[in-house]
Write a protein that holds these residues in place. Structure first.
Motif, short mmCIF file in Angstrom:
data_model
loop_
_atom_site.label_atom_id
_atom_site.label_comp_id
_atom_site.label_asym_id
_atom_site.label_seq_id
_atom_site.Cartn_x
_atom_site.Cartn_y
_atom_site.Cartn_z
N GLU A 258 0.84 -1.21 0.00
CA GLU A 258 0.00 0.00 0.00
C GLU A 258 0.88 1.26 0.00
N ILE A 259 1.92 1.26 0.81
CA ILE A 259 2.84 2.40 0.86
C ILE A 259 3.50 2.60 -0.50
N ILE A 260 4.02 1.52 -1.05
CA ILE A 260 4.73 1.59 -2.33
C ILE A 260 3.80 2.09 -3.42
N SER A 261 2.64 1.50 -3.51
CA SER A 261 1.68 1.87 -4.56
C SER A 261 1.23 3.32 -4.42
N THR A 262 0.88 3.73 -3.21
CA THR A 262 0.37 5.09 -2.99
C THR A 262 1.43 6.14 -3.29
N LEU A 263 2.65 5.92 -2.82
CA LEU A 263 3.71 6.91 -3.05
C LEU A 263 4.14 6.94 -4.51
N ALA A 264 4.25 5.80 -5.14
CA ALA A 264 4.67 5.77 -6.55
C ALA A 264 3.65 6.49 -7.43
N LYS A 265 2.38 6.27 -7.16
CA LYS A 265 1.33 6.93 -7.96
C LYS A 265 1.25 8.42 -7.63
N GLY A 266 1.43 8.79 -6.37
CA GLY A 266 1.31 10.19 -5.97
C GLY A 266 2.51 11.04 -6.31
N ALA A 267 3.62 10.42 -6.68
CA ALA A 267 4.87 11.16 -6.89
C ALA A 267 4.82 12.12 -8.07
N ARG A 268 4.06 11.79 -9.10
CA ARG A 268 3.99 12.62 -10.30
C ARG A 268 5.38 12.99 -10.82
N GLY A 269 6.29 12.02 -10.76
CA GLY A 269 7.63 12.24 -11.27
C GLY A 269 8.58 12.96 -10.33
N MET A 270 8.18 13.19 -9.08
CA MET A 270 8.98 13.98 -8.15
C MET A 270 9.68 13.10 -7.11
N PHE A 271 10.96 12.89 -7.29
CA PHE A 271 11.74 12.11 -6.33
C PHE A 271 11.79 12.81 -4.97
N LEU A 272 11.92 14.12 -4.98
CA LEU A 272 12.00 14.88 -3.73
C LEU A 272 10.71 14.73 -2.93
N TRP A 273 9.58 14.78 -3.60
CA TRP A 273 8.28 14.60 -2.94
C TRP A 273 8.25 13.25 -2.24
N VAL A 274 8.71 12.21 -2.93
CA VAL A 274 8.74 10.87 -2.34
C VAL A 274 9.61 10.85 -1.09
N SER A 275 10.76 11.48 -1.15
CA SER A 275 11.67 11.49 0.01
C SER A 275 11.02 12.13 1.24
N PHE A 276 10.34 13.24 1.03
CA PHE A 276 9.66 13.90 2.16
C PHE A 276 8.56 13.02 2.74
N GLN A 277 7.79 12.37 1.87
CA GLN A 277 6.70 11.53 2.37
C GLN A 277 7.25 10.30 3.10
#
Length: 129
Positions: free
Chosen positions: A71-90
């Motif tokens: 669930e974490i992987i799927s939600t973050l990968a879809k929500g990232a919209r191409g932003m690695f930095l966004w993923v790191s913060f989340q």
């Protein structure tokens, strides 16, 4: 005295909105734009999230379920919209969560954009003052 010509190459990595300012760059530099769509970086972001989550949860003895990890992987990968930095913060916030319920709450309330993420971070800093 002979002057040597110095060539400086700069790599600028940014969101699309910065590339909209191309006319500014063209006046100062010779610019080569490389565009990567969200779909092109999605596999890399998914790999980053999967590796980070699996490494963190394997290192802890929390015993997180595979369904929560997925669930974490799927939600973050879809929500990232191409932003690695966004993923790191989340990921940082998720790794600070104390329970599975806290993690699921965070996943439901993820900010959509970096600006929103920055505001959330600043609010946390203000709360510490």
């Amino acid at each position: 005295m002979e002057q040597k010509r110095v060539i400086v190459k700069i790599l600028l990595s940014s969101r699309e909105t910065v590339f909209e300012m191309r006319e500014v760059y063209d006046k100062c530099f010779s610019v080569l734009l490389l565009r990567f769509s969200e779909s092109r970086v999605f596999p890399d972001i998914s790999l980053l999230v999967r590796d980070s989550v699996e490494t963190k949860f394997r290192a802890s003895e929390a015993g997180w379920s595979e369904s929560l990890i997925d669930e974490i992987i799927s939600t973050l990968a879809k929500g990232a919209r191409g932003m690695f930095l966004w993923v790191s913060f989340q990921l940082h916030d998720i790794f600070q969560a104390m329970s599975k319920e806290d993690i699921r709450t965070l996943l439901r309330k993820l900010p959509k954009y970096l600006e929103e993420t920055y505001r959330r971070i600043l609010k946390k800093i203000d709360a510490l003052s």
